[in-house]
Design a protein around this motif. Structure first.
Motif, PDB file in Angstrom:
ATOM      1  N   LEU A 114      21.113  14.779  20.829  1.00  0.00           N
ATOM      2  CA  LEU A 114      21.671  14.773  19.467  1.00  0.00           C
ATOM      3  C   LEU A 114      21.958  16.171  18.920  1.00  0.00           C
ATOM      4  CD1 LEU A 114      19.728  11.951  17.556  1.00  0.00           C
ATOM      5  CD2 LEU A 114      22.096  11.919  18.336  1.00  0.00           C
ATOM      6  N   LEU A 120      20.597  15.457  10.318  1.00  0.00           N
ATOM      7  CA  LEU A 120      19.988  14.808  11.466  1.00  0.00           C
ATOM      8  C   LEU A 120      18.589  14.290  11.139  1.00  0.00           C
ATOM      9  CD1 LEU A 120      21.217  14.417  14.204  1.00  0.00           C
ATOM     10  CD2 LEU A 120      20.143  16.515  14.972  1.00  0.00           C
ATOM     11  N   PRO A 173      17.189  12.401   8.725  1.00  0.00           N
ATOM     12  CA  PRO A 173      16.920  10.973   8.544  1.00  0.00           C
ATOM     13  C   PRO A 173      17.041  10.174   9.840  1.00  0.00           C
ATOM     14  CG  PRO A 173      18.829  11.668   7.246  1.00  0.00           C
ATOM     15  CD  PRO A 173      18.270  12.893   7.869  1.00  0.00           C
ATOM     16  N   ILE A 174      17.984  10.583  10.681  1.00  0.00           N
ATOM     17  CA  ILE A 174      18.162   9.871  11.950  1.00  0.00           C
ATOM     18  C   ILE A 174      16.938  10.057  12.831  1.00  0.00           C
ATOM     19  CG2 ILE A 174      19.580   9.641  14.021  1.00  0.00           C
ATOM     20  CD1 ILE A 174      21.941  10.669  12.436  1.00  0.00           C
ATOM     21  N   GLY A 187      14.038   8.181  11.592  1.00  0.00           N
ATOM     22  CA  GLY A 187      14.140   6.765  11.936  1.00  0.00           C
ATOM     23  C   GLY A 187      13.760   6.501  13.380  1.00  0.00           C
ATOM     24  N   VAL A 188      14.256   7.349  14.260  1.00  0.00           N
ATOM     25  CA  VAL A 188      13.959   7.186  15.683  1.00  0.00           C
ATOM     26  C   VAL A 188      12.466   7.343  15.932  1.00  0.00           C
ATOM     27  CG1 VAL A 188      14.283   8.142  17.992  1.00  0.00           C
ATOM     28  CG2 VAL A 188      16.220   7.992  16.434  1.00  0.00           C
ATOM     29  N   ALA A 209      25.013   5.460  20.246  1.00  0.00           N
ATOM     30  CA  ALA A 209      24.993   4.344  19.298  1.00  0.00           C
ATOM     31  C   ALA A 209      24.410   4.798  17.958  1.00  0.00           C
ATOM     32  CB  ALA A 209      24.186   3.185  19.859  1.00  0.00           C
ATOM     33  N   LEU A 210      23.352   5.595  18.034  1.00  0.00           N
ATOM     34  CA  LEU A 210      22.756   6.147  16.813  1.00  0.00           C
ATOM     35  C   LEU A 210      23.764   6.972  16.049  1.00  0.00           C
ATOM     36  CD1 LEU A 210      19.285   7.617  17.814  1.00  0.00           C
ATOM     37  CD2 LEU A 210      19.725   5.584  16.461  1.00  0.00           C
ATOM     38  N   ALA A 211      24.544   7.720  16.801  1.00  0.00           N
ATOM     39  CA  ALA A 211      25.483   8.650  16.187  1.00  0.00           C
ATOM     40  C   ALA A 211      26.795   7.979  15.814  1.00  0.00           C
ATOM     41  CB  ALA A 211      25.734   9.810  17.141  1.00  0.00           C
ATOM     42  N   GLY A 212      26.898   6.703  16.094  1.00  0.00           N
ATOM     43  CA  GLY A 212      28.099   5.963  15.719  1.00  0.00           C
ATOM     44  C   GLY A 212      29.341   6.379  16.486  1.00  0.00           C
ATOM     45  N   GLU A 213      29.127   6.800  17.717  1.00  0.00           N
ATOM     46  CA  GLU A 213      30.272   7.252  18.495  1.00  0.00           C
ATOM     47  C   GLU A 213      30.876   6.123  19.300  1.00  0.00           C
ATOM     48  OE1 GLU A 213      28.249  10.194  20.615  1.00  0.00           O
ATOM     49  OE2 GLU A 213      29.040  11.806  19.365  1.00  0.00           O
ATOM     50  N   ARG A 219      25.403  -1.828  19.847  1.00  0.00           N
ATOM     51  CA  ARG A 219      24.806  -2.667  18.808  1.00  0.00           C
ATOM     52  C   ARG A 219      24.888  -4.136  19.202  1.00  0.00           C
ATOM     53  NH1 ARG A 219      25.389  -2.026  12.337  1.00  0.00           N
ATOM     54  NH2 ARG A 219      24.429  -4.005  11.797  1.00  0.00           N
ATOM     55  N   TRP A 276      22.000  -4.740  21.354  1.00  0.00           N
ATOM     56  CA  TRP A 276      20.761  -4.882  20.569  1.00  0.00           C
ATOM     57  C   TRP A 276      20.673  -6.275  19.953  1.00  0.00           C
ATOM     58  CZ3 TRP A 276      21.356   0.328  17.487  1.00  0.00           C
ATOM     59  CH2 TRP A 276      21.092   1.398  18.360  1.00  0.00           C
TER      60      TRP A 276
END
Lengths: 115, 108, 106
Positions: free
Chosen positions: A41, A52, A54-55, A58-59, A87-91, A98, A101
């Motif tokens: 990341l 970064l 908050p991400i 969360g992780v 996926a976390l980064a929305g790429e 997702r 998941w």
């Protein structure tokens, strides 16, 4: 600018330090995954790391909660940590991740409820 | 009737708001009303997600009241913004349904 | 308030976890799986306290009290229930992408 330069001398230091303390309490395989996730990341794009936080928070929360639950890190993140990060980064590929998941969620529930 | 999930998606929020507008009520009661109306596929979880959205969009007022069964219940009452939203909903619905009927009857 | 505060030894979180444990088994199973899913997707509400999660527990408590099975409450597609729940929420992915966008505009 590398990861360490980014986090030192900024107001994020405190947060990163508290992350580190939390990471130390994780099982070894989780710690390894954490390092890998950070490695992916951080250098990945050049914005101020504050976004970064908050991400990562969360992780780390996910890792803490699931490790306390006795699950292996593989069970939680899958084999593809790189994919997990995008996926976390929305790429690209985030959507299919997702979806995965989602399927995993329904599949696990069906399995565990024995239906 | 079953298998309405997709078709109901756009209108369920209006249905819930309408039920709330008649009487202050709570999630499980709303679900029972919808089921009794014939929307048998609607589950509590679905109504719950709608209630969360109504709350977020400030269309309802919420009071917590003790329940004789389970945890305290959140009761929902409509407010002015909610009434306005509901009015718009029925307006849209009337338009859609009249056009749908027109389409059905008409030879294009 | 971050997820850290949510989870790490805070009284509110411990109370929340204890509450989950009083649910019937099938409800607990579904709760744990959906919590895991929500943690991965990362709606911002998770960093704002236990509101989102304790709301779900309340829903489940009432369902259990009325003698329903958990899937009667959520519907069979639990993922769809979760997605509806966070439909309007910003997620980690959104935050990250916004950060990149604002960076590239500079």
């Amino acid at each position: 600018m590398n990861f360490w330069e980014k986090i030192t001398g900024s107001d994020m230091t405190k947060e990163m330090k508290s992350f580190e303390a939390r990471v130390k309490n994780l099982p070894a395989d989780y710690q390894a995954a954490w390092v890998e996730i950070n490695g992916y990341l951080w250098p990945h794009s050049d914005f101020t790391g504050r976004n970064l936080i908050p991400i990562l928070d969360g992780v780390l929360g996910l890792l803490e909660e699931t490790s306390a639950d006795g699950q292996s890190v593989q069970e939680v993140l899958g084999d593809d940590i790189r994919g997990f990060c995008s996926a976390l980064a929305g790429e690209e590929g985030a959507k299919s991740f997702r979806d995965k998941w989602r399927q995993q969620l329904n599949h696990n529930i069906a399995k565990k409820l024995g239906k | 009737m079953e298998n309405l999930t997709e078709m109901l998606k756009g209108v369920l929020e209006g249905c819930v708001l309408d039920i709330i507008s008649r009487n202050e009520t709570y999630g499980y009661e709303i679900t029972r009303r919808l089921n009794a109306l014939g929307f048998t596929d609607v589950v509590e979880g679905t109504v719950y997600t709608i209630l969360i959205r109504l709350e977020k969009n400030k269309l309802v007022e919420i009071t917590k009241k003790p329940s004789d069964m389970g945890p305290p219940r959140k009761f929902f009452a409509i407010n002015d913004a909610g009434r306005e939203e509901l009015r718009k909903f029925w307006e849209k619905w009337d338009f859609v349904s009249s056009k749908m009927n027109e389409l059905k009857e008409k030879t294009l | 308030m971050g997820i850290k505060d949510l989870i790490e030894g805070k009284r509110e979180w411990r109370a929340h976890v204890a509450r989950v444990k009083t649910l019937p088994n099938d409800y607990q199973i579904v709760y744990r799986e959906l919590q895991k899913y929500l943690f991965k997707v990362g709606p911002v509400e998770l960093t704002e306290g236990t509101g989102l999660l304790s709301g779900i527990v309340e829903l489940f408590e009432e369902g259990a009290a009325s003698g329903k099975g958990v899937l009667e409450v959520t519907g069979r597609d639990v993922a769809a229930f979760c997605d509806e729940l966070i439909k309007d929420s910003r997620t980690y992915a959104d935050i990250y992408q916004e950060a990149i966008d604002s960076k590239s505009k500079k």
